[in-house]
Design a protein around this motif. Sequence first.
Motif, PDB file in Angstrom:
ATOM      1  N   GLN A 102       0.583  -1.231   0.001  1.00 37.56           N
ATOM      2  CA  GLN A 102       0.054   0.072  -0.023  1.00 37.56           C
ATOM      3  C   GLN A 102       0.715   1.301  -0.073  1.00 37.56           C
ATOM      4  OE1 GLN A 102      -3.096  -0.341  -0.348  1.00 37.56           O
ATOM      5  NE2 GLN A 102      -3.221  -2.429  -0.351  1.00 37.56           N
ATOM      6  N   VAL A 103       2.244   1.030   0.209  1.00 34.34           N
ATOM      7  CA  VAL A 103       3.148   2.456   0.439  1.00 34.34           C
ATOM      8  C   VAL A 103       3.692   2.549  -1.241  1.00 34.34           C
ATOM      9  CG1 VAL A 103       3.635   1.922   2.838  1.00 34.34           C
ATOM     10  CG2 VAL A 103       5.011   0.986   0.926  1.00 34.34           C
ATOM     11  N   PRO A 104       3.935   3.836  -1.707  1.00 34.84           N
ATOM     12  CA  PRO A 104       4.757   4.166  -2.730  1.00 34.84           C
ATOM     13  C   PRO A 104       5.711   3.175  -2.957  1.00 34.84           C
ATOM     14  CG  PRO A 104       4.139   6.305  -1.520  1.00 34.84           C
ATOM     15  CD  PRO A 104       3.949   4.933  -0.608  1.00 34.84           C
ATOM     16  N   GLU A 105       6.310   2.851  -4.428  1.00 34.77           N
ATOM     17  CA  GLU A 105       7.350   2.211  -4.549  1.00 34.77           C
ATOM     18  C   GLU A 105       8.622   2.469  -4.029  1.00 34.77           C
ATOM     19  OE1 GLU A 105       7.233   1.265  -8.741  1.00 34.77           O
ATOM     20  OE2 GLU A 105       5.447   0.184  -8.746  1.00 34.77           O
ATOM     21  N   PRO A 106       8.966   3.843  -4.421  1.00 32.93           N
ATOM     22  CA  PRO A 106      10.432   4.128  -3.588  1.00 32.93           C
ATOM     23  C   PRO A 106      10.612   3.833  -2.147  1.00 32.93           C
ATOM     24  CG  PRO A 106       9.415   6.246  -4.870  1.00 32.93           C
ATOM     25  CD  PRO A 106       8.219   4.899  -4.881  1.00 32.93           C
ATOM     26  N   LEU A 107       9.219   4.042  -1.257  1.00 32.12           N
ATOM     27  CA  LEU A 107       9.196   3.825   0.114  1.00 32.12           C
ATOM     28  C   LEU A 107       9.361   1.936   0.106  1.00 32.12           C
ATOM     29  CD1 LEU A 107       6.660   6.122   1.675  1.00 32.12           C
ATOM     30  CD2 LEU A 107       9.388   6.176   1.665  1.00 32.12           C
ATOM     31  N   GLN A 108       8.670   1.395  -0.619  1.00 29.05           N
ATOM     32  CA  GLN A 108       8.694  -0.091  -0.757  1.00 29.05           C
ATOM     33  C   GLN A 108      10.343  -0.525  -0.796  1.00 29.05           C
ATOM     34  OE1 GLN A 108       6.274  -2.138  -3.263  1.00 29.05           O
ATOM     35  NE2 GLN A 108       4.488  -0.809  -2.736  1.00 29.05           N
ATOM     36  N   ALA A 109      10.967  -0.005  -1.879  1.00 36.70           N
ATOM     37  CA  ALA A 109      12.306  -0.463  -2.030  1.00 36.70           C
ATOM     38  C   ALA A 109      13.137  -0.211  -0.731  1.00 36.70           C
ATOM     39  CB  ALA A 109      12.935   0.219  -3.112  1.00 36.70           C
ATOM     40  N   THR A 110      12.905   1.274  -0.055  1.00 36.29           N
ATOM     41  CA  THR A 110      13.681   1.498   0.945  1.00 36.29           C
ATOM     42  C   THR A 110      13.533   0.786   2.302  1.00 36.29           C
ATOM     43  OG1 THR A 110      13.682   3.702   0.330  1.00 36.29           O
ATOM     44  CG2 THR A 110      14.470   3.211   2.720  1.00 36.29           C
ATOM     45  N   GLU A 111      12.252   0.213   2.190  1.00 38.12           N
ATOM     46  CA  GLU A 111      11.911  -0.651   3.377  1.00 38.12           C
ATOM     47  C   GLU A 111      12.459  -2.125   3.155  1.00 38.12           C
ATOM     48  OE1 GLU A 111       7.848  -2.065   6.181  1.00 38.12           O
ATOM     49  OE2 GLU A 111       8.015  -0.322   4.812  1.00 38.12           O
ATOM     50  N   GLN A 112      12.306  -2.526   1.923  1.00 36.74           N
ATOM     51  CA  GLN A 112      13.063  -3.795   1.569  1.00 36.74           C
ATOM     52  C   GLN A 112      14.494  -3.961   1.789  1.00 36.74           C
ATOM     53  OE1 GLN A 112      12.112  -4.796  -2.376  1.00 36.74           O
ATOM     54  NE2 GLN A 112       9.768  -5.007  -1.948  1.00 36.74           N
ATOM     55  N   VAL A 113      15.258  -2.910   1.578  1.00 38.60           N
ATOM     56  CA  VAL A 113      16.586  -2.555   1.859  1.00 38.60           C
ATOM     57  C   VAL A 113      16.983  -2.758   3.461  1.00 38.60           C
ATOM     58  CG1 VAL A 113      18.825  -1.477   1.788  1.00 38.60           C
ATOM     59  CG2 VAL A 113      17.284  -1.519  -0.471  1.00 38.60           C
ATOM     60  N   LEU A 114      16.074  -1.916   4.022  1.00 33.59           N
ATOM     61  CA  LEU A 114      16.309  -2.025   5.673  1.00 33.59           C
ATOM     62  C   LEU A 114      15.896  -3.095   6.261  1.00 33.59           C
ATOM     63  CD1 LEU A 114      14.900   1.839   6.260  1.00 33.59           C
ATOM     64  CD2 LEU A 114      17.363   0.795   6.417  1.00 33.59           C
ATOM     65  N   GLY A 115      14.893  -3.512   5.746  1.00 36.62           N
ATOM     66  CA  GLY A 115      14.420  -5.125   6.330  1.00 36.62           C
ATOM     67  C   GLY A 115      15.652  -6.396   5.968  1.00 36.62           C
ATOM     68  N   ALA A 116      16.251  -6.114   4.919  1.00 35.91           N
ATOM     69  CA  ALA A 116      17.179  -7.067   4.600  1.00 35.91           C
ATOM     70  C   ALA A 116      18.481  -6.952   5.567  1.00 35.91           C
ATOM     71  CB  ALA A 116      17.797  -7.157   3.287  1.00 35.91           C
TER      72      ALA A 116
END
Length: 400
Positions: free
Chosen positions: A62-76
């Motif tokens: 549900q969040v914008p794609e740039p934020l999705q990429a940031t969250e995926q990197v931070l999650g990893a």
Amino acid sequence: MKESDGARAPGQEYRWALPSVLLGDGEEGRPVKRSTRDWIVDTLMFALACVLTLLTLPEISQVPEPLQATEQVLGALACASLWLRRRWPVTLALALTVLSTGLVLVGGASAVAMFTVAVHRPFRISAPVALANIVTLFPFAYFRPTPDLGFWGTFVLGASIVTALFAWGLMVRARRQLVWSLRVQADTAAEQAKHLERERIAREMHDVLAHRLSILSLHAGALEFRPDAKPAEIARAAAAIRESAHHALQDLRGVIGVLRHSAGDDDVPDRPQPTLADVSTLVAEGRQAGMDVALILPDQEGVPDALGRNAYRIVQEALTNARKHAAGAPVTVRVSGGPGDGLTVEVRNPVGVRLGPRIPGAGAGLIGLTERAELSGGRLEHGPRPDGDFLVKAWLPWTT
């Protein structure tokens, strides 16, 4: 405890090291050596965090794609940072707690880090970390509520998970503390057993050698005071001295053999122990050495071995003291009693009678006899009597 706190005894160092081994307690940032088990556990924890992150991946749609990429990197990165959880558990847990305030994919790693703190740090440290996790659930539930649960449903679910993980970590820590405590108790019990065994051997060495050496001293004293004795008498005295020295060496060798075995073996071969029937042999040795000993000994049938051994040691030490302090005085040994009534041992000799030089003593024999009698549930008294005799009297329980 720091490694620079000074030298410790081996047992003490081992006890202080146990909490660090079992609980992982240590200074924040201190290097940690992982065992094979630690590597396996860390790998499983890393894999668990990765699985939780993948399971929550659809929630960021549900969040914008740039934020999705940031969250995926931070999650990893959060999952990868779990390899530091043993070295910086509190710092890592607090950092991931802050990130999990607004990031969904950091939640799995944050849960593992909080669980690590509960296991590896005391309650006064782990409780505030768990409370911080619950507090950060308020903004998370407000900004990122689960559609089906809403604000309060998301908060209650997250708080339940945090509480369950925290309680699980406390249980793991409590179990490890119990294991450590049981090991320390086992070590302490083993040390006490060794100490008691050494005391027993020391008492036996004192009893046996004092008896043998006092007899040897009597024979040597007879030779000293009768330099004009006939060759046959001198030969008999020399033979008695040689025999007493031989017996003393045998007894010493046997006691030291037990001591050496007890230092490393679990099954300690014990020396043959005397019984009440051996009191007659003991008195005969004293008579052979020139003592005037009268023996009143009841029937030895049915006397327990432990009871007879204690009675024998009491008679042995009393006769040794009589030879030391009242050489030449008549001695009366009386043993009486029966099942239910107990066994009474009396050794009596006149005070102030001494023929020949006084044999030195350490004064520990009667103290050891008193301890022996008390440990067996009995009592012992000694001292001069109104009739002019010195009396050693012991009562030992004889159960039916």
